[in-house]
Design an enzyme around this catalytic site. Structure first.
Site, PDB file in Angstrom:
ATOM      1  N   ASP A 166     -64.854 -28.414   2.181  1.00  0.00           N
ATOM      2  CA  ASP A 166     -64.860 -28.615   0.732  1.00  0.00           C
ATOM      3  C   ASP A 166     -66.064 -28.072  -0.038  1.00  0.00           C
ATOM      4  O   ASP A 166     -65.909 -27.427  -1.057  1.00  0.00           O
ATOM      5  CB  ASP A 166     -64.775 -30.114   0.410  1.00  0.00           C
ATOM      6  CG  ASP A 166     -63.538 -30.785   0.997  1.00  0.00           C
ATOM      7  OD1 ASP A 166     -62.831 -30.160   1.797  1.00  0.00           O
ATOM      8  OD2 ASP A 166     -63.296 -31.944   0.641  1.00  0.00           O
ATOM      9  N   GLU A 395     -67.498 -39.259  10.985  1.00  0.00           N
ATOM     10  CA  GLU A 395     -66.794 -38.114  10.393  1.00  0.00           C
ATOM     11  C   GLU A 395     -67.530 -36.814  10.743  1.00  0.00           C
ATOM     12  O   GLU A 395     -66.928 -35.825  11.130  1.00  0.00           O
ATOM     13  CB  GLU A 395     -66.706 -38.292   8.871  1.00  0.00           C
ATOM     14  CG  GLU A 395     -65.856 -37.238   8.180  1.00  0.00           C
ATOM     15  CD  GLU A 395     -65.721 -37.473   6.678  1.00  0.00           C
ATOM     16  OE1 GLU A 395     -66.349 -38.419   6.144  1.00  0.00           O
ATOM     17  OE2 GLU A 395     -64.979 -36.700   6.036  1.00  0.00           O
TER      18      GLU A 395
HETATM   19  C1  DGY Z   1     -61.799 -35.350   0.052  1.00  0.00           C
HETATM   20  O1  DGY Z   1     -61.292 -36.082  -0.781  1.00  0.00           O
HETATM   21  O2  DGY Z   1     -62.999 -35.372   0.352  1.00  0.00           O
HETATM   22  C2  DGY Z   1     -60.968 -34.432   0.784  1.00  0.00           C
HETATM   23  O3  DGY Z   1     -61.674 -33.645   1.673  1.00  0.00           O
HETATM   24  C3  DGY Z   1     -60.151 -33.599  -0.134  1.00  0.00           C
HETATM   25  O4  DGY Z   1     -59.019 -33.367   0.571  1.00  0.00           O
END
Ligand code: DGY
Length: 426
Positions: A166, A395
């Site tokens: 992201d 994570e």
């Molecule tokens: C988040 O919301 O962080 C996700 O990676 C988007 O899909």
């Protein structure tokens, strides 16, 4: 298996079961309360170690929500929850079950081939592959039709969330061209579940939302989105995953007697491998992203440029990637960091700007092992298991201190642990 290996395996299974919602698995409770596309496909690999039927169901559920045009959305909002933003009302995709309107890395073809080849229940596996094969092929066709409209051989992502990485440094420059004016007021929920210092910034969220609102204003019509998007980036990692999935789907199609699907996917993979060559950087020893709106390569040495090791790139490229990882590993305690640690933009705790992720470790190690780069593949596997033993099923992790970051009790991390442990046994 040693006692500690057995204990680790049991802990991983416990995490997978805890996040299991019956026919799909949430990435982690709280932070991500729905089904995510690539999370699910990789999760299935872990589930198959203790329940094959459940593993198939994970991927089947995802493909039940494939769009008529072929896209497989990045989130399926199976249930209502106000714990996540942006939820179904913001996306407003008008699907029978609410979904997001963008996609994610196409790992399904790879995962399904792996499940099929390892299946002990052959009859069940063949039954499932017959149903999934044309759906995955349709998704691949969708990619090249809508995300490579001028037939360059590589597809563009239109939103950083599609890459799965992201907030990577890779998007910074292109993101400057994404406006923020006019977006609706919003409250983030991610920063209530995870440390804000581990998450994307507000400036990035504003742009994530501007793009969502822009695409929504075009009614999520994929024939319009590509050209209308100010963000069109060719990510070598995203493409490599798709290329690997095409190659794997071709093999799978051959093994169940679907020669047309096999030929089409093999051709996609071959064109993709050839086109990737233009993204190679000798200076960085990896592939770079290309901004399709300017035609320029993006000067950011990231994990996205190492991921092509997962596809069948030329041998000397895979070897050079292995050397780059060795170089990065001399600067951090745990590999593979998501950004070159010597890059001033490297941030060891912030999501995809430095931390180590087990899923990308798994894909890179898998590719390097297949190319005979055993020492680096082993280094990655050992680093991954050391992180878990030290910091649990997080994570992602700080590559210097091993601090667990983001969400905890994380599904795909647990799935990858089962994969690394079983490879170690073999
Ligand atoms: C988040 O919301 O962080 C996700 O990676 C988007 O899909």
């Amino acid at each position: 298996m040693t006692t500690s290996t057995t204990a680790l395996r049991n802990l991983a299974i416990e995490v997978l079961k805890e996040n299991d919602q019956g026919t799909y698995t949430v990435p982690t409770k709280g932070l991500y309360p729905f089904q995510w596309n690539w999370d699910s496909c990789l999760t299935a690999l872990g589930q198959a170690h203790f329940d094959e039927a459940r593993a198939w169901a994970e991927i089947e559920t995802l493909f039940e929500h494939q769009w008529p045009d072929g896209m497989v959305p990045h989130i399926v909002f199976h249930v209502w929850s106000d714990g996540y933003f942006p939820g179904p009302d913001v996306w407003d995709t008008k699907r029978p079950t609410a979904t997001s309107g963008i996609t994610q890395p196409a790992v399904a073809g790879f995962a399904v081939r792996r499940l099929f080849e390892r299946a002990s229940d052959r009859k069940l596996a063949e039954e499932k592959v017959r149903v999934l094969l044309p759906k995955i092929d349709k998704w691949h066709r969708w990619f090249y039709r809508y995300r490579d409209p001028r037939s360059e051989g590589l597809v563009a992502i239109l939103h950083p969330w599609e890459s799965g990485r992201d907030n990577s440094v890779d998007w910074d420059e292109a993101f400057e061209r994404v406006p923020t004016d006019g977006i609706a007021a919003y409250t983030r929920r991610d920063t209530q579940h995870a440390d804000p210092a581990h998450r994307p910034t507000k400036a990035q969220y504003d742009r994530y939302l501007w793009l969502v609102e822009k695409f929504r204003s075009l009614n999520w019509d994929n024939s319009k989105l590509h050209d209308a998007s100010p963000f069109q980036v060719i990510d070598p990692g995203f493409n490599a995953i798709l290329i690997r999935a095409c190659a794997d789907l071709a093999e799978l199609a051959d093994s169940i007697g679907e020669p047309e699907i096999a030929a089409e996917n093999r051709a996609r993979a071959e064109r993709g491998i050839a086109a990737l060559e233009a993204l190679w950087s000798d200076d960085h020893g990896l592939y770079l992203c290309k901004d399709r709106t300017t035609g320029r390569l993006i000067d950011s040495a990231s994990l996205g440029g190492l991921l092509p090791a997962f596809a069948e790139v030329p041998h000397e490229r895979a070897a050079a990637i292995a050397r780059t990882i060795e170089n990065w590993s001399s600067q951090v305690e745990y590999v593979v960091p998501s950004q070159d640690p010597s890059d001033p933009r490297f941030e060891p705790k912030r999501y995809w700007r430095g931390p180590v992720w087990l899923v990308t470790n798994y894909m890179i190690a898998d590719g390097l092992a297949a190319r005979g780069e055993m020492a680096v593949a082993d280094l990655i596997a050992r680093s991954s298991l050391r992180l878990i033993t030290r910091s649990g099923f997080a994570e992602y992790y700080d590559p210097i201190t091993a601090e667990p970051c983001g969400g905890g009790r994380f599904t795909w991390t647990a799935a990858m642990v089962l994969e690394f442990l079983s490879a170690e046994r073999e």
